[in-house]
Design a protein around this motif. Structure first.
Motif, PDB file in Angstrom:
ATOM      1  N   THR A  95       0.828  -1.208   0.000  1.00 36.96           N
ATOM      2  CA  THR A  95       0.000   0.000   0.000  1.00 36.96           C
ATOM      3  C   THR A  95       0.859   1.252   0.000  1.00 36.96           C
ATOM      4  OG1 THR A  95      -1.626  -1.220   1.304  1.00 36.96           O
ATOM      5  CG2 THR A  95      -1.889   1.162   1.166  1.00 36.96           C
ATOM      6  N   GLU A  96       1.844   1.249   0.899  1.00 41.91           N
ATOM      7  CA  GLU A  96       2.725   2.406   0.980  1.00 41.91           C
ATOM      8  C   GLU A  96       3.467   2.590  -0.337  1.00 41.91           C
ATOM      9  OE1 GLU A  96       2.580   4.040   4.030  1.00 41.91           O
ATOM     10  OE2 GLU A  96       3.494   5.655   2.890  1.00 41.91           O
ATOM     11  N   TRP A 154       1.213   4.225  -2.959  1.00 40.15           N
ATOM     12  CA  TRP A 154       1.031   5.657  -2.725  1.00 40.15           C
ATOM     13  C   TRP A 154       2.272   6.439  -3.097  1.00 40.15           C
ATOM     14  CZ3 TRP A 154      -3.159   8.444  -2.043  1.00 40.15           C
ATOM     15  CH2 TRP A 154      -4.324   7.822  -1.593  1.00 40.15           C
ATOM     16  N   HIS A 212       2.666   6.836  -6.641  1.00 41.14           N
ATOM     17  CA  HIS A 212       1.684   7.828  -7.063  1.00 41.14           C
ATOM     18  C   HIS A 212       2.234   9.244  -6.867  1.00 41.14           C
ATOM     19  CE1 HIS A 212      -2.380   8.713  -8.253  1.00 41.14           C
ATOM     20  NE2 HIS A 212      -2.616   9.443  -7.186  1.00 41.14           N
ATOM     21  N   THR A 272      -2.238  13.885  -6.497  1.00 39.81           N
ATOM     22  CA  THR A 272      -3.014  13.109  -5.532  1.00 39.81           C
ATOM     23  C   THR A 272      -4.449  13.613  -5.452  1.00 39.81           C
ATOM     24  OG1 THR A 272      -0.973  12.813  -4.265  1.00 39.81           O
ATOM     25  CG2 THR A 272      -3.040  12.248  -3.181  1.00 39.81           C
ATOM     26  N   LEU A 325      -4.913   5.783  -9.025  1.00 40.72           N
ATOM     27  CA  LEU A 325      -4.178   4.866  -8.170  1.00 40.72           C
ATOM     28  C   LEU A 325      -4.916   3.541  -8.034  1.00 40.72           C
ATOM     29  CD1 LEU A 325      -2.166   5.814  -5.115  1.00 40.72           C
ATOM     30  CD2 LEU A 325      -3.700   3.892  -4.894  1.00 40.72           C
ATOM     31  N   THR A 363      -4.947  -0.537  -5.199  1.00 38.41           N
ATOM     32  CA  THR A 363      -5.087   0.098  -3.893  1.00 38.41           C
ATOM     33  C   THR A 363      -6.230   1.109  -3.938  1.00 38.41           C
ATOM     34  OG1 THR A 363      -2.744  -0.119  -3.400  1.00 38.41           O
ATOM     35  CG2 THR A 363      -3.961   1.554  -2.169  1.00 38.41           C
ATOM     36  N   ALA A 380      -8.037   4.264  -3.005  1.00 39.04           N
ATOM     37  CA  ALA A 380      -7.615   5.532  -2.422  1.00 39.04           C
ATOM     38  C   ALA A 380      -8.562   5.985  -1.320  1.00 39.04           C
ATOM     39  CB  ALA A 380      -7.531   6.603  -3.502  1.00 39.04           C
ATOM     40  N   THR A 388      -4.145   9.625   4.102  1.00 42.60           N
ATOM     41  CA  THR A 388      -3.540  10.043   2.845  1.00 42.60           C
ATOM     42  C   THR A 388      -2.617  11.234   3.064  1.00 42.60           C
ATOM     43  OG1 THR A 388      -5.509   9.321   1.659  1.00 42.60           O
ATOM     44  CG2 THR A 388      -4.011  10.801   0.501  1.00 42.60           C
ATOM     45  N   ARG A 418       0.593  10.171   4.691  1.00 47.43           N
ATOM     46  CA  ARG A 418       1.550   9.580   3.745  1.00 47.43           C
ATOM     47  C   ARG A 418       2.217  10.651   2.896  1.00 47.43           C
ATOM     48  NH1 ARG A 418       0.224   4.132   3.832  1.00 47.43           N
ATOM     49  NH2 ARG A 418      -1.985   3.646   4.122  1.00 47.43           N
TER      50      ARG A 418
END
Lengths: 219, 219
Positions: free
Chosen positions: A154-155, A158, A161, B170, B177, B183, B185, B193, B196
């Motif tokens: 998951t990390e 992201w 992304h 994002t 994503l 995954t 979002a 979010t 991260r």
DNA sequence: CATTTATTCAAACGACTGTTTGAAACAGCC
DNA sequence: GGCTGTTTCAAACAGTCGTTTGAATAAATG
């Protein structure tokens, strides 16, 4: 080769205009005026405006993607049995696309186009881009996993992304930086820009994970 | 308040559609159909399509920017005489805009719109955005300087640029994503979010500078 | 009440859109 | 030469676009 091919003239003009103003904002008549060709020539050679866009993107993106995969393969070979170096993976992803700007006489329009395309919400175009990028995505997400063992999926998703966002924004809006901050984006070569981007994103990828994974299976 | 204001109905519909498909791709007739109002009402209340877009953006962005500045001020107050914490500056920048997505019933359309606007190459719109963001840009670039003393200006500008790209991407393409990686979002709250994103960009900002500054005046 | 003001509405405006058509011009080959 | 297939061209197609108009309606004010 004295008289440039009509097909090429259209591609060149379309590339420049799409990059400058965006896909929707440019009409076929704008393009044929800049290319000095007949209107019907567009449909004769490309079939539709949408297909023309595909051709414009594909012409530049395909060699870029090939070079990306080649650089990644080379990085793998150089690493041998050692762990893949994150910075080299990032460079393999960035260098070809940033270099295409400087090398090609397209005057930097191409990279802006690519950056823009990533953000354009055109369903047809997105499907096309996914198919064009499929190999790159597969290979590089594998490479990132190898370069960053232990980072949970998951990390990783992201952060990939975020990295893509930083890359696309840099490609698309290099001039924005100049207008906001006074820093001239084109002053230094693209190598320096890539170097900065690699440092930034590599550090981001390596950041300590503090978010507790609530429901996580993988390591 | 049984019958919603026409002005509001237009704003709501326009916001949703602009965010979904982009400014150029949405016609006024699409908007008035969704809002169930007359076509001329748009020009009566807003003057033009362009001004409508400004109103749509401004309605959501203004409170967000106010909250950003408020959070930054609070972070400054909390720091007192100590150095401003980078993570708190980033949170002040991210939290209001990401929270606007969850809180407002706009269904997440607003953040996509903001993200999209950053990347849209509409000269009029860009001028408008610069004026709307002026205060935020000034205050936050000062805050970044305070939180990262010793980082030279050029590098700071570039890293702010990368950070903005990660943020905008994002905001704009949260669904990408999901389609690329699987995954989801929206599975976790926007707080996760943001967390991260803060970790990623903070690490990027703090990355060791290896690029030799060729001609540099500041420290 | 009447009168002014604000708002809604259907209809049309001219300009521009991507696309198609069918004839003209061109090429290469026998 | 004639003939074939490819490429160009001007013109028109059927829509859609943002915007404007002027009358009809609703609300507010005296």
């Amino acid at each position: 080769m004295a008289k440039t091919d009509t097909k090429t003239k259209i591609l060149d003009a379309a590339e420049r205009l799409f990059a400058q103003k965006g896909f929707d904002a440019v009409s076929l008549r704008n393009i044929i005026e800049a290319a000095k060709v007949n209107l019907a020539a567009v449909h004769y050679h490309f079939g539709s405006k949408q297909t023309l866009l595909h051709a414009v993107v594909s012409r530049r993106l395909r060699p870029v993607n090939e070079e990306r995969l080649a650089m990644l393969a080379e990085a793998r070979a150089k690493a041998g049995k050692r762990k893949l170096k994150l910075e080299m993976v990032l460079e393999s992803l960035f260098v070809p696309v940033f270099r295409a700007q400087a090398s090609h006489k397209s005057g930097g329009s191409f990279t802006r186009l690519i950056g823009r395309v990533v953000f354009d919400r055109n369903t047809e175009l997105q499907k096309f881009m996914v198919s064009e990028l499929a190999q790159v995505i597969i290979q590089f997400s594998r490479a990132f996993d190898e370069a960053l063992p232990g980072l949970n999926k998951t990390e990783m998703d992201w952060r990939s992304h975020f990295m893509a966002g930083a890359m696309a924004h840099t490609l698309c809006n290099a001039d924005l930086l100049a207008s906001f901050t006074g820093t001239d984006a084109g002053a230094e070569g693209c190598e320096a820009t890539v170097q900065r981007l690699v440092e930034f994103t590599a550090a981001g990828f390596r950041a300590k994970v503090s978010t507790p994974p609530r429901k996580q299976k993988s390591s």
